[in-house]
Scaffold this motif. Structure first.
Motif, PDB file in Angstrom:
ATOM      1  N   ALA A  97       0.831  -1.207   0.000  1.00  0.00           N
ATOM      2  CA  ALA A  97       0.000   0.000   0.000  1.00  0.00           C
ATOM      3  C   ALA A  97       0.865   1.257   0.000  1.00  0.00           C
ATOM      4  O   ALA A  97       0.559   2.239  -0.695  1.00  0.00           O
ATOM      5  N   ALA A  98       1.953   1.237   0.772  1.00  0.00           N
ATOM      6  CA  ALA A  98       2.839   2.403   0.824  1.00  0.00           C
ATOM      7  C   ALA A  98       3.573   2.595  -0.497  1.00  0.00           C
ATOM      8  O   ALA A  98       3.845   3.731  -0.907  1.00  0.00           O
ATOM      9  N   ARG A  99       3.880   1.506  -1.180  1.00  0.00           N
ATOM     10  CA  ARG A  99       4.512   1.623  -2.500  1.00  0.00           C
ATOM     11  C   ARG A  99       3.523   2.194  -3.521  1.00  0.00           C
ATOM     12  O   ARG A  99       3.877   3.045  -4.340  1.00  0.00           O
ATOM     13  N   GLU A 100       2.298   1.705  -3.478  1.00  0.00           N
ATOM     14  CA  GLU A 100       1.286   2.181  -4.423  1.00  0.00           C
ATOM     15  C   GLU A 100       1.010   3.672  -4.245  1.00  0.00           C
ATOM     16  O   GLU A 100       0.701   4.379  -5.215  1.00  0.00           O
ATOM     17  N   SER A 101       1.135   4.156  -3.020  1.00  0.00           N
ATOM     18  CA  SER A 101       0.906   5.581  -2.763  1.00  0.00           C
ATOM     19  C   SER A 101       2.143   6.421  -3.070  1.00  0.00           C
ATOM     20  O   SER A 101       2.087   7.653  -2.999  1.00  0.00           O
ATOM     21  N   GLY A 102       3.257   5.764  -3.384  1.00  0.00           N
ATOM     22  CA  GLY A 102       4.490   6.478  -3.678  1.00  0.00           C
ATOM     23  C   GLY A 102       5.284   6.881  -2.453  1.00  0.00           C
ATOM     24  O   GLY A 102       6.298   7.575  -2.566  1.00  0.00           O
ATOM     25  N   GLU A 103       4.857   6.426  -1.273  1.00  0.00           N
ATOM     26  CA  GLU A 103       5.541   6.820  -0.037  1.00  0.00           C
ATOM     27  C   GLU A 103       6.748   5.937   0.271  1.00  0.00           C
ATOM     28  O   GLU A 103       7.632   6.344   1.026  1.00  0.00           O
ATOM     29  N   VAL A 104       6.767   4.733  -0.261  1.00  0.00           N
ATOM     30  CA  VAL A 104       7.916   3.840  -0.113  1.00  0.00           C
ATOM     31  C   VAL A 104       8.431   3.512  -1.502  1.00  0.00           C
ATOM     32  O   VAL A 104       7.667   3.054  -2.360  1.00  0.00           O
ATOM     33  N   VAL A 105       9.719   3.770  -1.714  1.00  0.00           N
ATOM     34  CA  VAL A 105      10.319   3.505  -3.023  1.00  0.00           C
ATOM     35  C   VAL A 105      11.482   2.525  -2.932  1.00  0.00           C
ATOM     36  O   VAL A 105      11.895   1.952  -3.941  1.00  0.00           O
ATOM     37  N   LEU A 165      13.147   4.157   3.810  1.00  0.00           N
ATOM     38  CA  LEU A 165      12.444   3.460   2.735  1.00  0.00           C
ATOM     39  C   LEU A 165      11.770   4.432   1.773  1.00  0.00           C
ATOM     40  O   LEU A 165      11.342   4.032   0.685  1.00  0.00           O
ATOM     41  N   ARG A 166      11.690   5.691   2.139  1.00  0.00           N
ATOM     42  CA  ARG A 166      11.031   6.689   1.293  1.00  0.00           C
ATOM     43  C   ARG A 166      11.982   7.256   0.243  1.00  0.00           C
ATOM     44  O   ARG A 166      11.600   8.113  -0.547  1.00  0.00           O
ATOM     45  N   GLN A 167      13.221   6.777   0.240  1.00  0.00           N
ATOM     46  CA  GLN A 167      14.220   7.268  -0.702  1.00  0.00           C
ATOM     47  C   GLN A 167      14.756   6.115  -1.548  1.00  0.00           C
ATOM     48  O   GLN A 167      14.827   4.979  -1.089  1.00  0.00           O
ATOM     49  N   GLU A 168      15.153   6.451  -2.767  1.00  0.00           N
ATOM     50  CA  GLU A 168      15.839   5.473  -3.601  1.00  0.00           C
ATOM     51  C   GLU A 168      17.175   5.134  -2.952  1.00  0.00           C
ATOM     52  O   GLU A 168      17.890   6.017  -2.481  1.00  0.00           O
TER      53      GLU A 168
END
Length: 226
Positions: A167-175, A213-216
């Motif tokens: 869910a966090a990936r889909e929202s763009g918050e975890v990359v 986790l929010r950064q590449e």
């Protein structure tokens, strides 16, 4: 501390010896049939809830009388429900694992964003792990029972963490590219230090970990090559 075994198939019932700190001298009479009547079930829930509080405050080696007193039941009642310390711990940790697992969907539905839900759940997971120090000592001589509890832990919590990460990936918050098992184990390793250093703020460190986790993440192989 859980060691994240991936084996399964062992029974969750432990073969450990009966309680050894307080022998029963005046057991409470057996309840009338049917045994699983409402008051018996209520006593069992009270014992599990009390043991959860006592183990969290005093460790898994806390005297059995503390658990009985906190539950408001007699020693005989406690022994009848849980003949060994390991039996009680299985019930407590199964209950706590279920609570932790059930919290994931609830947080995802109520939190302002998936990442906030993820962070809140991991903090709850940290609190859950904080009560597990000394678990292995109680299961000495019963490796299958401990392994089975580890497997239950993984089976219930990995899917919850996976759904939160998705869910966090889909929202763009975890990359960042991280597997649920890696994160579950990393947090567990961070919690392991808490028992050794009271000045160590594990929640702060875990928050820093999740914020990353929010950064590449850098390509370490390419960096080493350069």
């Amino acid at each position: 501390m859980f060691r994240f075994a991936r084996r399964s198939g062992a029974s969750l019932r432990s073969g450990s010896a009966p309680w050894d700190d307080d022998p029963v001298t005046d057991p409470t009479p057996e309840p009338a049939a049917p045994r699983r009547r409402a008051d018996v079930e209520r006593n069992e829930r009270a014992i599990v809830d009390a043991a959860s509080r006592v183990f969290s405050a005093s460790g898994v080696d806390a005297p059995v009388r503390e658990v009985a007193a906190a539950a408001g039941v007699g020693m005989g009642t406690l022994y009848r429900h849980f003949p060994t310390r390991a039996d009680l711990m299985v019930a407590v940790y199964r209950h706590q694992i279920d609570e932790c697992a059930e919290a994931g969907p609830a947080l995802l539905a109520s939190a302002p964003s998936p990442f906030v839900a993820l962070l809140a759940w991991v903090h709850r997971y940290v609190d859950f792990l904080g009560t597990k120090h000394g678990l292995g000592n109680v299961w000495q001589g019963d490796a299958p029972g401990l392994t089975a509890l580890h497997q239950l832990f993984l089976d219930r919590l990995l899917p919850v963490l996976s759904s939160l990460l998705d869910a966090a990936r889909e929202s763009g918050e975890v990359v960042a590219d991280v597997r649920p098992y890696e994160l579950l184990r990393a947090v567990g390793d961070l919690v392991a230090w808490t028992v050794h250093d009271p000045d160590y703020d594990v929640r702060h460190i875990v928050t820093l970990l999740l914020t990353g986790l929010r950064q590449e993440q850098p390509d370490w192989e390419q960096t080493d090559a350069d």
